[in-house]
Design a protein around this motif. Structure first.
Motif, PDB file in Angstrom:
ATOM      1  N   ILE A 137       7.128  -9.224   4.234  1.00 36.78           N
ATOM      2  CA  ILE A 137       8.464  -8.947   3.682  1.00 36.78           C
ATOM      3  C   ILE A 137       8.923  -7.547   4.075  1.00 36.78           C
ATOM      4  CG2 ILE A 137       9.760  -8.640   1.547  1.00 36.78           C
ATOM      5  CD1 ILE A 137       7.988 -10.779   0.291  1.00 36.78           C
ATOM      6  N   MET A 138       8.034  -6.568   3.921  1.00 41.19           N
ATOM      7  CA  MET A 138       8.385  -5.200   4.307  1.00 41.19           C
ATOM      8  C   MET A 138       8.625  -5.096   5.810  1.00 41.19           C
ATOM      9  SD  MET A 138       5.803  -2.847   2.049  1.00 41.19           S
ATOM     10  CE  MET A 138       6.147  -2.447   0.330  1.00 41.19           C
ATOM     11  N   GLY A 139       7.807  -5.793   6.581  1.00 41.37           N
ATOM     12  CA  GLY A 139       7.945  -5.739   8.031  1.00 41.37           C
ATOM     13  C   GLY A 139       9.253  -6.338   8.513  1.00 41.37           C
ATOM     14  N   PHE A 140       9.702  -7.407   7.838  1.00 46.44           N
ATOM     15  CA  PHE A 140      10.979  -8.004   8.205  1.00 46.44           C
ATOM     16  C   PHE A 140      12.109  -7.003   8.005  1.00 46.44           C
ATOM     17  CE2 PHE A 140      14.793 -10.465   7.102  1.00 46.44           C
ATOM     18  CZ  PHE A 140      14.911 -11.237   8.252  1.00 46.44           C
ATOM     19  N   ASP A 141      12.083  -6.285   6.884  1.00 47.54           N
ATOM     20  CA  ASP A 141      13.086  -5.257   6.621  1.00 47.54           C
ATOM     21  C   ASP A 141      12.898  -4.056   7.550  1.00 47.54           C
ATOM     22  OD1 ASP A 141      15.271  -4.399   4.620  1.00 47.54           O
ATOM     23  OD2 ASP A 141      13.900  -2.685   4.611  1.00 47.54           O
ATOM     24  N   TYR A 197      11.198  -1.609  -0.861  1.00 48.17           N
ATOM     25  CA  TYR A 197       9.845  -1.129  -1.114  1.00 48.17           C
ATOM     26  C   TYR A 197       9.612  -0.898  -2.605  1.00 48.17           C
ATOM     27  CZ  TYR A 197       9.309  -0.298   3.912  1.00 48.17           C
ATOM     28  OH  TYR A 197       9.227  -0.441   5.264  1.00 48.17           O
ATOM     29  N   GLN A 198      10.655  -0.445  -3.314  1.00 52.32           N
ATOM     30  CA  GLN A 198      10.514  -0.214  -4.752  1.00 52.32           C
ATOM     31  C   GLN A 198      10.160  -1.497  -5.488  1.00 52.32           C
ATOM     32  OE1 GLN A 198      14.201   1.516  -6.034  1.00 52.32           O
ATOM     33  NE2 GLN A 198      13.968   3.344  -4.765  1.00 52.32           N
ATOM     34  N   TYR A 199      10.833  -2.592  -5.153  1.00 50.22           N
ATOM     35  CA  TYR A 199      10.582  -3.857  -5.837  1.00 50.22           C
ATOM     36  C   TYR A 199       9.226  -4.448  -5.448  1.00 50.22           C
ATOM     37  CZ  TYR A 199      15.474  -3.770  -7.283  1.00 50.22           C
ATOM     38  OH  TYR A 199      16.667  -3.416  -7.854  1.00 50.22           O
ATOM     39  N   VAL A 200       8.871  -4.334  -4.191  1.00 50.07           N
ATOM     40  CA  VAL A 200       7.575  -4.851  -3.748  1.00 50.07           C
ATOM     41  C   VAL A 200       6.435  -4.074  -4.396  1.00 50.07           C
ATOM     42  CG1 VAL A 200       6.058  -5.164  -1.757  1.00 50.07           C
ATOM     43  CG2 VAL A 200       8.480  -5.726  -1.570  1.00 50.07           C
ATOM     44  N   LEU A 201       6.580  -2.762  -4.462  1.00 47.57           N
ATOM     45  CA  LEU A 201       5.511  -1.927  -5.017  1.00 47.57           C
ATOM     46  C   LEU A 201       5.345  -2.107  -6.519  1.00 47.57           C
ATOM     47  CD1 LEU A 201       6.069   1.354  -2.967  1.00 47.57           C
ATOM     48  CD2 LEU A 201       4.097  -0.163  -2.854  1.00 47.57           C
ATOM     49  N   VAL A 202       6.414  -2.447  -7.241  1.00 47.10           N
ATOM     50  CA  VAL A 202       6.250  -2.671  -8.678  1.00 47.10           C
ATOM     51  C   VAL A 202       5.488  -3.964  -8.930  1.00 47.10           C
ATOM     52  CG1 VAL A 202       8.407  -3.941  -9.111  1.00 47.10           C
ATOM     53  CG2 VAL A 202       7.430  -2.515 -10.897  1.00 47.10           C
TER      54      VAL A 202
END
Length: 393
Positions: A41-45, A296-301
């Motif tokens: 998900i992060m890599g796509f962004d 990143y904020q949402y993924v990290l939470v």
């Protein structure tokens, strides 16, 4: 569509019997898959999103150059502005862009490079740089590999139990072969059997270490703001939504996400050129938005809560294994009229027998009969292929 398929393939979990315990499987299967999904998900962004900076009119720099230079050099906010929301335009950024210092006497914001009035009491504020957007997807993917490493050691340690499982599945397997290869101290020495039990406990400890390392090293990379991120996020989410989403100057404190990874920041770019007649040099400070940090904020939470759950489960896995061994040592070693097989064999051999019992009850009885015939230390401890009672030393 391709991304959705890849996420579905990564998330798929097959229900089947596995060698390690469910607690270990949570770390090495579920957590590994969640890290890989987060990295995708992060890599796509990472490859699709862009950073935008305010482009001044009086400059020869193009927008593309400013965006590329800022992406490389990174962004910063002022540490002292965290506790000054009333004087902030955005989190960590003064309302006036030229205010880069604090007056040590009045504690007011000031300009350090004031060409009109020299003010030695105006001290520069501390810059905190954020470059996590450059490497965060790769780091999260590396965590998935890290969480799988204890299982590799587990397979090396438990090669005997894995091979025993293959033997039980084989059509040509027989009790004599099992007893000769797994309950023979000439091939499988007592010290080796005991060492495997100790190393299995070490693997349990290693899962705890990996979980703690992943959590605290992530906290270190995020400037020590990740440790309390989940609790602060829950507290912020439960607050009045009308106030929590107001501009920062109308709120008591920043949003937890911006405190972790700011979405706005300063960027410094040097402009320099030279020809045969003139040399030109100038420095610019741009205000930029880093929309990548929002994702990143949402993924990290989400990962924060998974970190905490995984740490707790890994600790439960170690305690479960320890209490399991202690239970056998305390309950099975009580005095009884006759010593039983479990009071003579080692803990590892008891694991062999329990494993055979769960997989093939007929084979379990045959193995016990063979042990009675071939092991002199077990004669009188087994009656008709079954234990006389439960016990262990």
């Amino acid at each position: 569509m391709v991304v959705v398929r890849s996420l579905k393939d990564i998330l798929a979990l097959k229900i089947k019997a596995r060698h390690d315990s469910p607690c270990d499987q949570f770390s090495r299967l579920f957590m590994t898959k969640m890290f890989l999904i987060a990295a995708v998900i992060m890599g796509f962004d990472y490859f699709s999103d862009r950073i935008s900076c305010i482009h001044p009119k009086k400059t020869d720099l193009t927008k593309e150059f400013i965006h590329a230079a800022c992406w490389i050099s990174g962004f910063y906010v002022y540490k002292e502005m965290r506790d000054r929301p009333r004087e902030s335009g955005y989190y960590g950024i003064p309302y006036k862009i030229d205010h880069d210092g604090i007056d040590t006497q009045t504690q007011q914001l000031c300009l350090t490079n004031n060409v009109k009035v020299f003010r030695p009491e105006c001290q520069s504020m501390t810059r905190i740089y954020y470059l996590q957007y450059q490497w965060m997807p790769f780091y999260i993917g590396a965590l998935g590999v890290l969480y799988y490493l204890p299982y590799i050691l587990f397979r090396i340690i438990n090669v005997d139990l894995i091979s025993l499982k293959s033997v039980l599945k084989s059509v040509t397997s027989d009790a004599d072969h099992i007893v000769r290869n797994y309950f023979n101290y000439k091939i499988n020495s007592i010290s080796k059997l005991r060492m495997r039990v100790v190393l299995n406990l070490f693997v349990k400890c290693l899962y705890i270490v990996v979980n703690l390392f992943g959590f605290y090293f992530t906290d270190y990379l995020l400037h020590g703001n990740y440790r309390s991120y989940g609790t602060e996020y829950v507290r912020w989410a439960r607050s009045d939504s009308a106030r929590s989403h107001l501009p920062i100057k109308f709120r008591k404190g920043p949003k937890p996400g911006n405190h972790l990874l700011p979405t706005m920041g300063y960027c410094e770019v040097e402009e320099a050129s030279k020809d045969q007649l003139t040399v030109h040099h100038n420095s610019y400070v741009f205000l930029c938005e880093i929309s990548t940090n929002i994702l990143y904020q949402y993924v990290l939470v989400v990962l924060w809560f998974l970190f905490i759950i995984s740490i707790c489960i890994s600790i439960i896995g170690l305690l479960s294994a320890l209490f399991g061994h202690l239970f056998k040592l305390t309950c099975y070693s009580r005095s009884s009229p006759k010593k039983t097989i479990y009071r003579v064999i080692t803990l590892r051999e008891a694991e062999y027998l329990n494993f055979i019992k769960t997989k093939n009850m007929v084979m379990y009885g045959e193995v016990l009969r063979k042990l009675k015939q071939q092991r002199s230390d077990l004669q009188g401890k087994i009656i008709d292929g079954f234990e006389t009672s439960n016990g262990f030393v």
